[in-house]
Design a protein around this motif. Sequence first.
Motif, short mmCIF file in Angstrom:
data_model
loop_
_atom_site.label_atom_id
_atom_site.label_comp_id
_atom_site.label_asym_id
_atom_site.label_seq_id
_atom_site.Cartn_x
_atom_site.Cartn_y
_atom_site.Cartn_z
N PHE A 1 26.51 115.33 -13.49
CA PHE A 1 25.94 114.54 -13.53
C PHE A 1 24.83 115.14 -11.95
CE2 PHE A 1 29.97 113.43 -13.56
CZ PHE A 1 29.97 112.26 -14.88
N GLU A 2 23.23 114.59 -12.49
CA GLU A 2 22.31 115.19 -11.62
C GLU A 2 22.35 115.07 -10.13
OE1 GLU A 2 20.27 117.31 -14.95
OE2 GLU A 2 21.68 117.57 -15.87
N LYS A 3 22.03 113.45 -10.73
CA LYS A 3 21.17 112.09 -9.43
C LYS A 3 22.03 111.31 -9.70
CE LYS A 3 17.06 114.02 -9.24
NZ LYS A 3 16.96 114.80 -8.14
N GLU A 4 22.40 109.83 -8.29
CA GLU A 4 23.18 108.97 -8.33
C GLU A 4 22.20 107.87 -9.07
OE1 GLU A 4 25.38 108.35 -4.67
OE2 GLU A 4 23.88 109.73 -3.56
N VAL A 5 23.00 107.21 -9.50
CA VAL A 5 22.50 106.07 -10.06
C VAL A 5 23.16 105.05 -9.10
CG1 VAL A 5 22.64 104.50 -11.95
CG2 VAL A 5 22.33 106.70 -12.31
N GLU A 6 21.51 103.78 -8.33
CA GLU A 6 22.30 102.87 -7.89
C GLU A 6 22.23 100.91 -8.18
OE1 GLU A 6 19.65 103.81 -4.73
OE2 GLU A 6 20.47 105.20 -4.23
N TYR A 7 22.98 100.49 -7.70
CA TYR A 7 22.87 99.19 -7.88
C TYR A 7 21.93 98.84 -8.27
CZ TYR A 7 24.41 94.31 -8.45
OH TYR A 7 24.70 92.86 -8.40
N GLY A 8 22.16 97.42 -9.27
CA GLY A 8 20.62 97.25 -9.21
C GLY A 8 19.68 97.73 -10.14
N ASN A 9 20.00 99.33 -11.06
CA ASN A 9 18.95 100.14 -11.04
C ASN A 9 20.41 99.85 -12.84
OD1 ASN A 9 19.65 103.14 -10.27
ND2 ASN A 9 18.14 101.91 -8.96
N GLN A 10 18.28 99.89 -13.94
CA GLN A 10 19.27 99.67 -15.09
C GLN A 10 18.91 100.91 -15.80
OE1 GLN A 10 17.93 96.15 -17.52
NE2 GLN A 10 17.03 97.67 -18.48
N VAL A 11 19.49 101.19 -16.88
CA VAL A 11 19.54 102.71 -17.20
C VAL A 11 19.23 103.07 -18.84
CG1 VAL A 11 21.12 104.45 -15.26
CG2 VAL A 11 22.55 103.13 -17.64
N GLU A 12 18.78 103.67 -19.57
CA GLU A 12 18.68 104.02 -20.26
C GLU A 12 19.70 104.93 -21.08
OE1 GLU A 12 17.23 102.80 -23.56
OE2 GLU A 12 16.65 101.00 -21.58
N SER A 13 19.91 104.23 -22.07
CA SER A 13 21.37 105.53 -22.02
C SER A 13 21.47 106.22 -24.23
CB SER A 13 22.97 104.99 -22.56
OG SER A 13 24.21 105.79 -22.65
N HIS A 14 20.01 106.70 -23.95
CA HIS A 14 19.60 108.34 -24.81
C HIS A 14 20.72 108.97 -25.48
CE1 HIS A 14 15.30 107.46 -23.91
NE2 HIS A 14 16.18 106.99 -22.87
N TYR A 15 21.13 109.24 -27.21
CA TYR A 15 21.97 110.28 -27.47
C TYR A 15 21.33 110.19 -29.13
CZ TYR A 15 22.62 106.49 -30.21
OH TYR A 15 22.08 104.90 -31.72
N GLN A 16 21.59 111.30 -29.68
CA GLN A 16 21.64 111.74 -30.70
C GLN A 16 22.61 112.64 -31.55
OE1 GLN A 16 19.09 115.36 -30.61
NE2 GLN A 16 18.78 115.79 -32.93
#
Lengths: 248, 248
Positions: free
Chosen positions: A201-216
């Motif tokens: 875990f590197e940075k906090e994600v906050e309420y209201g954020n949209q994240v992109e879940s990348h994978y390979q």
Amino acid sequence: MGKKYGEKHKVGYYECDVTGHMTQPAMLAVAIEISEAQSAALGRDSHFVQSLGVTWIITNYQITYNRLPRALETITVSTMAMEYNKFFCYRNFWLEDEAGNELVKIEAVFALMDLNTRKVATVSDEIIAPYGSEKVKKIRRYPKLAKVEAEKGASQPYRVRFYDIDNNHHVNNSVYFTWIFDVLGYDFLSSHTPLSTAIRFEKEVEYGNQVESHYQIVETAEGTIETRHEIRCGDVVCCEANIVWQKA
Amino acid sequence: MGKKYGEKHKVGYYECDVTGHMTQPAMLAVAIEISEAQSAALGRDSHFVQSLGVTWIITNYQITYNRLPRALETITVSTMAMEYNKFFCYRNFWLEDEAGNELVKIEAVFALMDLNTRKVATVSDEIIAPYGSEKVKKIRRYPKLAKVEAEKGASQPYRVRFYDIDNNHHVNNSVYFTWIFDVLGYDFLSSHTPLSTAIRFEKEVEYGNQVESHYQIVETAEGTIETRHEIRCGDVVCCEANIVWQKA
């Protein structure tokens, strides 16, 4: 090594996925609940810790799975503070079946975050002494995580939901696992079982954020499958993981 | 009225939202778990029911809240099959505090769905007899739900996730509550507490679907607030709900 603390837990259907096995977010939830129970028993609950101006954060998990817990199975969930240094506390969790066989082992790295500066604080004796774990000089180094290759990955967006925020007003660490696992899709998840997970875990994600879940998805020389993951918020990588799988 | 069945449950932090109160999906999850435990104890678990070519579905919940369970509180979750008619089984659930005060009451309407035709099947004595509930002629009518007004609502999309699918391969009923509550947003949810919920499930949502969670917030003459909800999949309304709230 410090004091061990454990409780029995009956795995509910609602903690399991369509295959009838306990989900990764549910396993972490019961594990963290046990460590909070131990902290409360030692007079070091989250109110006490926060009264000192800091709060616990988790920076890494290394998880190995012998067998996933099943619905209606009674497991023992236990935890022990193993050792600590100036900045990090190393705590293990074990999920065991009724015969005492290890099902899942979770090695977690905790740190204290200053509530004002949001930066890592030093581990004080006042907080850590009751756990009875050993102070060490060495800071553990974990193997570097393999990255998602730029042209070979895919991704899906996830919006942070109200229920993703825990009582510390953070996105609960278990939510990252939802984003990381879900993106692999029904066909993959219902036909593969994890052998190990390494997550940072590197940075906090906050309420209201949209994240992109990348994978390979990568087939390894040993015939297992590795999935590589990055949770990105804009250009910032908030969380990275590598998971090794075998066919179910 | 039939046989009552109950178990104690310690509310975990991971079952609570940022306010420290048990979430609606978590309350339903533990309630349904209890009814599955009762069914298993009576030799009527989901394997038995499915061996007869049918499966239980839930068509309605009427929920009243005196007080929401809190993190680390030990509650008693109990259930009783109240009565049934040709097509519907009426089952109540109660969440009580340690002193026996009713915190939450859930009235649920169950029906049996034919696994081949996906249509409602009649309630057979073979399935229902062990619960000891009374057969009645009357089919209960519930108050009509107020609709989201076309020009006054707003909405947000939600994609069905892998963990939303339960071991019956359905979107678990508790997931609809996540979509219905989450769309109201942090500011509303952290400053209001529900008094009652009426919800009707109309069509199944499937893995891979994206739903739109529509809602409208209405101030009532009595000074309470009503939220109206529709979960739509394309043009089809899959679920409707009305929730009455007061300021927290």
